[in-house]
Enzyme design. Structure first.
Site, PDB file in Angstrom:
ATOM      1  N   CYS A 355      54.116 -65.101  28.982  1.00  0.00           N
ATOM      2  CA  CYS A 355      53.830 -66.546  29.102  1.00  0.00           C
ATOM      3  C   CYS A 355      54.450 -67.167  30.352  1.00  0.00           C
ATOM      4  CB  CYS A 355      54.395 -67.310  27.905  1.00  0.00           C
ATOM      5  SG  CYS A 355      53.982 -66.629  26.305  1.00  0.00           S
TER       6      CYS A 355
HETATM    7  O1  KQY Z   1      52.454 -69.810  26.403  1.00  0.00           O
HETATM    8  C1  KQY Z   1      53.338 -70.181  25.692  1.00  0.00           C
HETATM    9  N1  KQY Z   1      53.736 -69.417  24.720  1.00  0.00           N
HETATM   10  C2  KQY Z   1      53.943 -71.502  25.937  1.00  0.00           C
HETATM   11  C3  KQY Z   1      54.657 -72.117  24.838  1.00  0.00           C
HETATM   12  C4  KQY Z   1      55.073 -73.509  25.187  1.00  0.00           C
HETATM   13  C5  KQY Z   1      56.089 -74.030  24.336  1.00  0.00           C
HETATM   14  C6  KQY Z   1      56.619 -75.367  24.741  1.00  0.00           C
HETATM   15  N2  KQY Z   1      57.862 -75.585  24.089  1.00  0.00           N
END
Ligand code: KQY
Length: 367
Positions: A355
């Site tokens: 991510c």
């Molecule tokens: O791609 C992702 N797992 C992003 C998660 C964002 C979380 C914001 N607190």
């Protein structure tokens, strides 16, 4: 940077598979204190480890705010480029451009970004700086851009095999907070045009309690054509059990764009990872509310790894399942060194190594 008024498919560009040799990776330095505990100090250290591991075999560019620029430059090794760029948070996979290639040139796709659900179930407000990053990064790399900003999509919600197949989840792409006025067929058509794929495999869901509405990059990833890893548990009492079994059922009855059956490697999840009271204490509130509560389950999965040119950079959670997961990934990528990174401080933010990294394919002058 030119905004191209057609689509990647029309122009013969495609999104490559992550294992294809590529130019490098973009990351964003973490900072916000309601996402990352104790002022993001530990998160920054973990991001530096991830960036340094990736930079062993490809170029890494880290975007840092004005406030964090000097700190980032000091903490990151000199072979990593640091550029000043504002953002709301640090999820490069989701809002850095998705790059497409024609084998020579690359172009970026600027998807619309609304913090994983906008005012319906988004995770923070505002998200305007994140939403501008794809444009800024295309400009930074002097790459032309396809404007898909009217279509809400995060990079973590798609995986491709580079040979015409895309995997995604219904829980995310059909969620109310993204493109409520588009039918499933219309969403498929956007994916076909933008990624230049012929086949979309829809899993129903992702990882339990994944606040992105269950991005595919946490549950299932291609490891080679017609082969995926799937986050798995044999514990019938775990809500993840039904979710992973439903994905398996779908994958076992699917073929990819080339008509091949899909081999599924089960990548067992760690035992449930929950946030502690002390970690919650270190998180600032958002709109007067705590962002997490003690005991809340975090969306821990080994599927959230990054494929670098010479390495697999994977999360470790200090769990007995760490080592078997490493062994499985090593057997699937024998030519790459598996580099485990203690990833709890990233997980607390709501995601993991995949991510926070976005890949950039090769472009002509860097071959
Ligand atoms: O791609 C992702 N797992 C992003 C998660 C964002 C979380 C914001 N607190």
């Amino acid at each position: 940077m030119r905004v191209i008024n057609s689509t990647p498919k029309a122009d013969g560009y495609r999104m490559p598979a992550e294992w294809e040799q590529h130019y490098g990776c973009i990351m964003i330095f973490p900072e916000r204190s309601d996402s990352w505990q104790y002022g993001a100090y530990a998160a920054r250290k973990a991001f530096v480890k991830v960036a340094s591991a990736i930079a062993e075999s490809e170029k890494v560019t880290v975007c840092a705010s004005d406030k964090q620029y000097e700190n980032a430059r000091r903490m990151l090794p000199p072979n990593i480029r640091v550029v000043e760029m504002s953002s709301n948070d640090s999820w490069a996979r989701d809002y850095a451009p998705t790059f497409v290639t024609n084998g020579n040139d690359i172009r970026g796709i600027n998807w619309g970004f609304n913090a994983w659900g906008g005012l319906v179930d988004g995770l923070y407000f505002p998200w305007d700086k994140d939403n501008r990053m794809a444009r800024k990064i295309c400009d930074l790399f002097d790459k032309d851009m396809y404007d898909f900003s009217h279509f809400i999509l995060e990079g973590g919600s798609i995986h491709v095999d580079g040979e015409g197949t895309c995997i995604t989840t219904e829980a995310c792409l059909l969620s109310e907070g993204r493109n409520p006025n588009l039918s499933k067929t219309e969403i498929e058509n956007y994916l076909r045009e933008a990624l230049n794929v012929e086949k979309i495999i829809w899993l129903k869901n992702g990882i339990y309690n994944d606040e992105t509405n269950e991005h595919v990059d946490n549950i299932c990833a291609f490891v080679k054509p017609a082969e995926v890893v799937l986050a798995w548990t044999d514990d019938k009492n775990d809500p993840q059990y039904e979710m992973s079994h439903s994905c398996l059922e779908i994958l076992e009855h699917e073929t990819d764009a080339k008509g091949r059956k899909i081999t599924v490697h089960k990548l067992k999840c760690p035992s449930p990872v929950t946030i502690t009271a002390e970690e919650c204490e270190g998180l600032d509130t958002m709109d007067f509310e705590p962002t997490r509560t003690p005991g809340e389950r975090l969306a821990a999965s080994y599927v959230n790894f990054y494929i670098a040119n010479g390495a697999i950079v994977m999360p470790f959670f200090g769990d007995p399942a760490d080592e078997p997961a490493r062994e499985l990934l090593q057997s699937l990528f024998p030519e790459r060194k598996v580099i485990p990174i203690a990833a709890r401080d990233i997980l607390i933010g709501g995601g993991n190594i995949h991510c926070i990294t976005q890949q950039i394919p090769y472009f002509a002058q860097d071959r």
